[in-house]
Design a protein around this motif. Structure first.
Motif, short mmCIF file in Angstrom:
data_model
loop_
_atom_site.label_atom_id
_atom_site.label_comp_id
_atom_site.label_asym_id
_atom_site.label_seq_id
_atom_site.Cartn_x
_atom_site.Cartn_y
_atom_site.Cartn_z
N GLY A 185 0.88 -1.17 0.00
CA GLY A 185 0.00 0.00 0.00
C GLY A 185 0.91 1.21 0.00
O GLY A 185 2.04 1.14 -0.46
N PHE A 186 0.44 2.30 0.52
CA PHE A 186 1.26 3.51 0.56
C PHE A 186 0.95 4.23 1.85
O PHE A 186 -0.11 4.84 1.99
CB PHE A 186 0.93 4.40 -0.65
N ALA A 187 1.86 4.16 2.83
CA ALA A 187 1.61 4.82 4.11
C ALA A 187 2.93 5.10 4.81
O ALA A 187 3.89 4.34 4.67
CB ALA A 187 0.73 3.94 5.00
N LEU A 188 2.97 6.20 5.54
CA LEU A 188 4.13 6.49 6.38
C LEU A 188 4.13 5.54 7.58
O LEU A 188 3.08 5.25 8.14
CB LEU A 188 4.07 7.93 6.90
N THR A 189 5.32 5.11 7.97
CA THR A 189 5.42 4.31 9.19
C THR A 189 5.60 5.26 10.37
O THR A 189 5.72 6.47 10.20
CB THR A 189 6.64 3.38 9.12
N LEU A 206 -3.12 -4.26 11.97
CA LEU A 206 -2.87 -5.02 10.75
C LEU A 206 -2.85 -4.12 9.53
O LEU A 206 -2.34 -4.48 8.48
CB LEU A 206 -3.96 -6.09 10.59
N LEU A 207 -3.43 -2.93 9.70
CA LEU A 207 -3.58 -2.01 8.57
C LEU A 207 -3.27 -0.60 9.04
O LEU A 207 -3.78 -0.16 10.07
CB LEU A 207 -5.04 -2.09 8.08
N LEU A 215 -1.01 -2.39 4.36
CA LEU A 215 -0.96 -3.49 5.31
C LEU A 215 0.37 -3.44 6.05
O LEU A 215 1.40 -3.12 5.46
CB LEU A 215 -1.04 -4.84 4.58
N THR A 216 0.35 -3.76 7.32
CA THR A 216 1.59 -3.86 8.08
C THR A 216 2.13 -5.29 7.94
O THR A 216 1.48 -6.15 7.35
CB THR A 216 1.34 -3.59 9.57
N PHE A 262 -3.25 -12.39 7.10
CA PHE A 262 -3.86 -12.94 5.89
C PHE A 262 -3.34 -14.35 5.63
O PHE A 262 -4.11 -15.27 5.32
CB PHE A 262 -3.58 -12.04 4.68
N ALA A 263 -2.03 -14.52 5.77
CA ALA A 263 -1.44 -15.84 5.52
C ALA A 263 -1.97 -16.86 6.53
O ALA A 263 -2.37 -17.96 6.16
CB ALA A 263 0.08 -15.75 5.59
#
Lengths: 237, 237
Positions: free
Chosen positions: A148-152, B142-143, B151-152, B159-160
């Motif tokens: 996805g696309f997100a800052l940590t 998780l997200l 997704l983290t 998911f797995a």
DNA sequence: GGGACGGTTCGGTCCCGGCCGAAGTTTCCC
DNA sequence: GGGAAACTTCGGCCGGGACCGAACCGTCCC
């Protein structure tokens, strides 16, 4: 454009109709540089009579895609905001990710190559520079990109530590992907992308080339990006 | 639609023109349910003559928004893929996030309320169910949602661990935000959203109501979502 | 084979809207 | 005040394209 019963579809068709004219499309793409243009500039650029352009601008403003500002005898228009810019980008990216227009001539070629190297895309940085920044942020674990696309969390800290204000108020997403049409790879857009671009221009990491969308990376910028993000200077050339 | 010199703008205008007609807009919104419709169904639904619809479908297929499949005397069409669906969604979300159409009558009202509760949005889950899932994934780490949409690592493991295959091959983003037009909040779309939706329908967590977009959460689904994600059953009603 | 059905092709109608030029209006500047 | 510049308004022209009905072509099924 026949108008159907369903008001939802009618609104959808109405919005699309704003973009569905060649002249208006030329204007919208030009305005993707994020600046305000006068009606006359746009008319000359698009190659139509001023009276014709007046009508187009009326429709675009009424439709909410453009914002206008009157100053004396000038009518300045710009994209209404980041969401409008995103909409145009998205449509443009779908409609032709391919070949950037070769306009012929040496002068055009150098301009194109400067654009490919580094430019603004509405309010964030694009071109090879945009990709290099995105790569660097992702490599250092500051930005998630694969899932996805997100800052940590580390990314948030990095922005704060470097004094790049992130404007938490807005409803706009902090990070989103923008598909680059020269590189064909996603780069960082959204509030974080805009903040980074603003910071880069303010602190002199980058400078605009003339009045165009193209920018160049300064010597100070090269140093800063290498020290702060480990961007190899080669990636910017 | 005047055609300009700039081929890039011409393509943009051409694409927008596909959506810029009321009848075609009705079709595109209908096709957002992700299913394949026959030409006749769409013609009746849109309220135009079959001959008229033939022309529209030709344009939409040629333009790449729709994919078609001929079976005997039937012409089935559906959205060309997730990207086409996203494009239509995006335009629809901009053009009118507001009021869902009240079509009058008790029957319509119950249908609307079922849609608001849980439905598919092309290939993922939307409505209150979509929001509840997104909330639950975010609450459990998780997200990422506040700083973008991704997704983290824990999310990938979840998911797995639950046997929900994520189809890593595609170029499509794993997670992206889709703006819901009843809830006005973003919910999980992208490959992960699609996988979750597929899994929910396959394992019987959800079942389609009739042939509509609306779905209902089964008793087994309520249990599973509570146990796996801590979704409170109230959030689904 | 013979209907019925789903879809397509064709011809004709009609209207929306993009275009321009000419004439106005406002602003700016000398 | 006067002229130039930027934009707008209006009238008229013209083309694209959305629509329909009628005729036509396959497919399905009795």
């Amino acid at each position: 454009m026949t108008t159907p019963r369903d008001p939802r579809a009618a609104r959808l068709a109405h919005l699309a109709a704003l973009v569905a004219d060649g002249t208006r499309a030329v204007c919208l793409l030009a305005l993707l540089d994020g600046r305000a243009w006068t009606a006359g500039e746009l008319a000359r650029y698009a190659g139509v009579a001023p009276s014709t352009l007046t009508g187009h601008l009326d429709r675009l403003v009424t439709g909410g895609l453009l914002a206008e500002e009157r100053q004396g005898r000038h009518r300045y228009v710009r994209l209404a905001g980041p969401r409008a810019a995103q909409l145009v980008e998205e449509l443009a990216a779908w409609s032709g990710p391919a070949d950037l227009p070769r306009r012929g001539g040496l002068r055009a070629a150098t301009a194109d190559s400067a654009m490919a190297r580094a430019r603004t895309c509405y309010d964030h940085l694009a071109g090879r520079l945009g990709i290099a920044l995105t790569d660097a942020l992702a490599d250092r674990g500051l930005l998630l990109r694969e899932t996805g696309f997100a800052l940590t969390g580390a990314g948030l800290e990095w922005f704060a530590a470097n004094g790049i204000a992130l404007d938490p108020g807005g409803r706009r997403p902090l990070a989103r992907a923008c598909l680059d049409w020269t590189e064909r790879r996603p780069h960082l857009a959204g509030a974080a992308g805009a903040a980074l671009c603003r910071h880069a221009l303010e602190t002199g990491w980058c400078a605009r080339i003339g009045s165009e969308r193209a920018v160049r990376v300064t010597a100070a910028g090269e140093r800063a990006l290498r020290d702060l993000l480990g961007v190899p200077p080669d990636a910017l050339r």
